[in-house]
Each structure stands twice: as structure tokens, then as C-alpha cells.
Design a protein around this motif. Structure first.
Motif, short mmCIF file in Angstrom:
data_model
loop_
_atom_site.label_atom_id
_atom_site.label_comp_id
_atom_site.label_asym_id
_atom_site.label_seq_id
_atom_site.Cartn_x
_atom_site.Cartn_y
_atom_site.Cartn_z
N GLY A 87 48.58 54.53 17.38
CA GLY A 87 48.81 54.59 18.83
C GLY A 87 48.41 55.91 19.47
N ARG A 88 48.33 56.97 18.68
CA ARG A 88 47.98 58.28 19.25
C ARG A 88 46.59 58.27 19.89
NH1 ARG A 88 47.25 62.73 16.33
NH2 ARG A 88 46.80 61.55 14.47
N ALA A 89 45.67 57.46 19.33
CA ALA A 89 44.31 57.41 19.88
C ALA A 89 44.29 56.75 21.25
CB ALA A 89 43.39 56.64 18.92
N ILE A 90 45.35 56.03 21.59
CA ILE A 90 45.42 55.36 22.88
C ILE A 90 46.11 56.24 23.92
CG2 ILE A 90 46.35 53.36 24.13
CD1 ILE A 90 46.12 51.83 21.42
N PHE A 91 47.28 56.79 23.54
CA PHE A 91 48.06 57.52 24.55
C PHE A 91 48.23 59.01 24.26
CE2 PHE A 91 51.18 55.79 21.53
CZ PHE A 91 51.84 56.95 21.16
N GLY A 92 47.70 59.50 23.15
CA GLY A 92 47.98 60.88 22.76
C GLY A 92 46.83 61.86 22.90
N ARG A 93 45.83 61.52 23.70
CA ARG A 93 44.68 62.42 23.85
C ARG A 93 45.10 63.71 24.56
NH1 ARG A 93 39.39 61.37 23.49
NH2 ARG A 93 39.67 59.13 23.70
#
Length: 195
Positions: A87-93
Motif C-alpha cells: 500500500g505504500r506505493a499508493i499512498f506513501g509517496r
């Protein structure tokens, strides 16, 4: 010895064309855009998800060897989640960066992500043991010839991916090998399902 050869399939299956297409597509894509690296969560890396998701869907709708295919669907879901850094690649940039993401320790309850993944893996293993996955595996080994070239190509992709990451530090080769590997996994799922 003759019995072993009867269990082995040296035919190149049409399902392997997915992997050939992935290789050609990746090389052309890299050449056209003159890439020397493939950043995290880039278009080429996200296209890999198509092969994993395709395999996941096929596993969910396969009726025979249900325990094996359900376990495989669970494994593919984990691989999809891993590709998205859970999920970091979606909301953690990190704002203002191309391929930088906040680590889980940056978030207040980020440590829970690792615990949840661990619980998910434990559930998958328990499912496989309780439902006796080996019964399906033994039946598949008896009834379906072992597709030699598809497995050899898969192992070659794993080796290339690991070697290029560790020694060559070349993300183009690494991500291409990974994409081809995922397409070979899809091919194996389809080959075994068909047989």
C-alpha cells in the motif's frame, strides 16, 4: 527411468507466449524511452501486476484441485501486495520525489503492517496444512506432465533477477526478468488448469 520420461513434458506450450510477449514488450519499452533504470511504482513495474492478477483470478475460479489453487491465490495476492509495497506505493509517496516512499516506521501504527503480513502468511500455511494441500499436489504430479521448459525458464528468470539486483545493480534487467517470471507463473497456472 522410462516412467520418469512419461511424467515429463518437453513441449513448448502456447501459454509461454505471454512470457515471450512480456520480454519483447519490456525491451521495446526500455529502448523507446531510453531508460537506464526503472523506478518503483513506474508504469513498467505496475504492468507486472496484470500477470499476477490474471493468475490470481484464474486460481479463484478453478474448481479442480481447489485447495492447491486457493493457496496459490493467497500467495499471488501476497505477491501483488508486495509489488505495491503493501500500500505504500499508493499512498506513501514522499512529495517532490519520483520513486521515494515513506517507510512504515514513519506512520504511527506502521509497525502493524508487518504483523498483519505475518498473520496472513500464517493463515495461508495453516490453511494448506489443515486442508491437506499435499493431496492435490500428489494428484497433479500423477495426472499432469511436468512442463520442463516453463519451469527452467522460471528458474532462469529468478537467477537473472537476483543476479542483476545484487551484482549488476541494473533495474531494467531486474524488472524485465521479474515481469517475464510473473508471466511464466501465469503460464504454469494455465497449463496445469488445462490439463
Amino acid at each position: 527411468m522410462k516412467k520418469i520420461f512419461e511424467m515429463v513434458d518437453f513441449k513448448i506450450h502456447k501459454e509461454n507466449l505471454y512470457a515471450v510477449f512480456a520480454l519483447i514488450f519490456s525491451v521495446i519499452f526500455i529502448k523507446i524511452f531510453n531508460l537506464d533504470s526503472i523506478p518503483e511504482n513506474s508504469m513498467l513495474e505496475n504492468i507486472q501486476l496484470v500477470a499476477l492478477f490474471g493468475g490470481f483470478v484464474v486460481c479463484l475460479f478453478t474448481k479442480k484441485y481447489k485447495v492447491f489453487y486457493t493457496f496459490l491465490a493467497m500467495l499471488l495476492f501476497l505477491m501483488i501486495a508486495r509489488e505495491l509495497s503493501y500500500g505504500r506505493a499508493i499512498f506513501g509517496r514522499i512529495p517532490g520525489t519520483v520513486d521515494q516512499f515513506y517507510t512504515w516506521s514513519h506512520y504511527k501504527y506502521g509497525y502493524l503492517a508487518h504483523i498483519i503480513v505475518g498473520i496472513y502468511i500464517a493463515i495461508g500455511v495453516l490453511y494448506a496444512l489443515i486442508k491437506k494441500i499435499w493431496v492435490d499436489v500428489i494428484e497433479m504430479v500423477k495426472n499432469v506432465k511436468f512442463p520442463v521448459w516453463t519451469f527452467l525458464a522460471s528458474f532462469a528468470c529468478v537467477f537473472i533477477q537476483m543476479y542483476s539486483e545484487k551484482y549488476l545493480h541494473n533495474s531494467c534487467i531486474e524488472e524485465t526478468a521479474e515481469f517475464v517470471l510473473y508471466c511464466l507463473i501465469l503460464a504454469l497456472i494455465l497449463i496445469y488448469r488445462k490439463k
